[in-house]
Scaffold this motif. Structure first.
Motif, PDB file in Angstrom:
ATOM      1  N   PRO A 161       0.803  -1.222   0.000  1.00 18.12           N
ATOM      2  CA  PRO A 161       0.000   0.000   0.000  1.00 18.12           C
ATOM      3  C   PRO A 161       0.835   1.271   0.000  1.00 18.12           C
ATOM      4  N   ASN A 162       2.081   1.176   0.474  1.00 15.88           N
ATOM      5  CA  ASN A 162       2.970   2.338   0.499  1.00 15.88           C
ATOM      6  C   ASN A 162       3.775   2.498  -0.784  1.00 15.88           C
ATOM      7  N   GLY A 163       3.556   1.592  -1.761  1.00 10.23           N
ATOM      8  CA  GLY A 163       4.193   1.731  -3.063  1.00 10.23           C
ATOM      9  C   GLY A 163       5.549   1.073  -3.212  1.00 10.23           C
ATOM     10  N   PHE A 164       5.899   0.171  -2.289  1.00  5.81           N
ATOM     11  CA  PHE A 164       7.200  -0.492  -2.346  1.00  5.81           C
ATOM     12  C   PHE A 164       7.047  -1.964  -2.740  1.00  5.81           C
ATOM     13  N   ASP A 165       8.105  -2.512  -3.296  1.00  5.87           N
ATOM     14  CA  ASP A 165       8.133  -3.941  -3.586  1.00  5.87           C
ATOM     15  C   ASP A 165       7.881  -4.717  -2.300  1.00  5.87           C
ATOM     16  N   ILE A 166       7.065  -5.768  -2.394  1.00 13.21           N
ATOM     17  CA  ILE A 166       6.649  -6.487  -1.192  1.00 13.21           C
ATOM     18  C   ILE A 166       7.818  -7.168  -0.485  1.00 13.21           C
ATOM     19  N   ILE A 167       8.799  -7.650  -1.242  1.00 11.64           N
ATOM     20  CA  ILE A 167       9.987  -8.260  -0.640  1.00 11.64           C
ATOM     21  C   ILE A 167      10.788  -7.218   0.129  1.00 11.64           C
ATOM     22  N   PHE A 168      11.021  -6.080  -0.505  1.00 12.98           N
ATOM     23  CA  PHE A 168      11.805  -5.014   0.121  1.00 12.98           C
ATOM     24  C   PHE A 168      11.124  -4.516   1.394  1.00 12.98           C
ATOM     25  N   SER A 169       9.812  -4.345   1.330  1.00  8.93           N
ATOM     26  CA  SER A 169       9.082  -3.819   2.478  1.00  8.93           C
ATOM     27  C   SER A 169       9.049  -4.822   3.624  1.00  8.93           C
ATOM     28  N   SER A 170       8.641  -6.049   3.340  1.00  3.67           N
ATOM     29  CA  SER A 170       8.481  -7.054   4.395  1.00  3.67           C
ATOM     30  C   SER A 170       9.801  -7.480   5.008  1.00  3.67           C
ATOM     31  N   ASN A 171      10.850  -7.523   4.213  1.00  5.50           N
ATOM     32  CA  ASN A 171      12.128  -8.045   4.690  1.00  5.50           C
ATOM     33  C   ASN A 171      13.102  -6.983   5.179  1.00  5.50           C
TER      34      ASN A 171
END
Length: 285
Positions: free
Chosen positions: A92-102
Motif C-alpha cells: 500500500p505504500n508503493g514499495f516492492d513487497i519483498i523489500f518492504s516485508s524483509n
C-alpha cells in the motif's frame, strides 16, 4: 524480579515460534511479545502487518499505550521470498513487497523502538550465507544494484529469484550501519545478524521435499536444522555474556564469523540507510 521484554517479529511459526518457546522456557523473567499470536499468558498480542508502514507505527503506539516498558531484546525475524511469484507485488505504500516485508518495515520498527530499548540490550536481524550466492560458470557476478532498484524493481526483476539474496545482503547492511551509528552515539545497545540457514519451513514457497533433498546433497553447508538454529538463537537472546561486541554475524553458532567482501561496503550500507530513512520519514514523527 525484573521483567525482560522480548519482541519477536515473525514468531507465529517456524524459527520465530520455536525460539519464542525456548526463550520462555528458559526463565519466567521473560515477557514475550509476538505480533498477532498468543502462545500463553506471558505473551501479549499486538497487531502488525509487515506489508504496511502504517501498522508498524500503530504497533509501536499500542506498545507504548499498553506496556510502555524498556525492551530487553528485539528480534526482526519476519520475511518472505516469493520464489513462486509470477507478477510484481506492491505494498500500500508503493514499495516492492519483498523489500518492504524483509527490510523497510523492520527498519521503521527499529527506529521507532530504539528510544524504548534498555541502554545495554540487543537487536538482531536474520540474514543468511545466501547473501553471498553461489555463482555458476557463465553467470553474472553478484553486485549491489542500489536501493531504488530493490524498492521499486522493474517488471523483470520484480519476479527474479535473486532478490532473495539481496534481501539477506541488505539485512547485513542494516545491522552493520546500525552498529556504526550506535557506536558513534556512545550507545551500549548491541546489534547483530544471525544465520539460521535454509530450513524446512513455510518460508520457502512452492517447494517440495525434492527441493530440500537437492540442497542437502549439493549444498549441505547451507541447510539448517530448525531445532538447532532456534536453540542457538534463543541462547543469543537470553544470555548476557555471549554478545560482547556489536555488529557481528553469527552462523548457527554463538561464535561470530565473517561475511562476504560485498557486505562490508560502507558506501552501500549508508546508501541503503539514507534511502530507507527517506522512505519512512512520514512515519517517524
Amino acid at each position: 524480579m525484573t521483567e525482560k521484554i522480548v519482541i519477536i517479529i515473525g514468531a507465529t511459526s517456524g524459527l520465530g515460534f520455536e525460539t519464542a518457546k525456548k526463550v520462555a522456557k528458559n526463565s519466567q523473567d521473560f515477557h514475550l511479545i509476538i505480533p498477532c499470536h498468543n502462545l500463553k499468558k506471558s505473551i501479549d498480542i499486538l497487531q502488525m502487518n509487515l506489508n504496511s508502514l502504517k501498522t508498524v507505527k500503530q504497533f509501536v503506539e499500542e506498545y507504548k499505550k499498553k506496556i510502555n516498558k524498556p525492551i530487553y531484546t528485539l528480534i526482526c525475524n519476519a520475511g518472505i521470498n516469493r520464489f513462486s511469484s509470477k507478477e510484481k507485488e506492491i505494498t500500500p505504500n508503493g514499495f516492492d513487497i519483498i523489500f518492504s516485508s524483509n527490510h523497510l518495515d523492520h527498519f521503521l520498527l527499529t527506529k521507532l523502538l530504539l528510544p524504548l530499548m534498555d541502554k545495554n540490550e540487543k537487536i538482531l536481524s536474520m540474514s543468511s550465507d545466501i547473501h553471498n550466492p553461489i555463482i555458476r560458470e557463465g553467470e553474472k557476478e553478484f553486485e549491489w544494484i542500489g536501493t531504488d532498484a530493490l524498492a521499486h524493481p522493474n517488471n523483470t526483476f520484480a519476479v527474479d529469484s535473486s532478490r532473495y539474496a539481496y534481501f539477506k545482503l541488505y539485512n547485513l547492511y542494516f545491522i552493520y550501519e546500525l552498529a556504526r551509528k550506535l557506536k558513534n552515539e556512545k550507545s551500549e545497545i548491541k546489534v547483530y545478524a544471525f544465520n539460521p540457514d535454509l530450513m524446512k519451513t513455510h518460508l520457502i514457497e512452492g517447494q517440495n521435499n525434492d527441493f530440500y533433498e537437492y540442497v542437502i546433497i549439493n549444498w549441505p553447508e547451507r541447510y539448517g536444522d530448525l531445532n538447532d538454529s532456534s536453540s542457538t538463537l534463543a541462547e543469543l537472546t537470553y544470555s548476557d555474556n555471549i554478545i560482547l561486541n556489536s555488529g557481528h554475524f553469527y552462523d548457527r553458532s554463538i561464535r561470530p564469523c565473517f561475511t562476504s567482501p560485498l557486505s562490508y561496503k560502507k558506501e552501500n550500507s549508508k546508501e541503503l540507510w539514507d534511502k530507507s530513512k527517506e522512505y519512512v520519514k512520514a512515519f517517524l514523527n
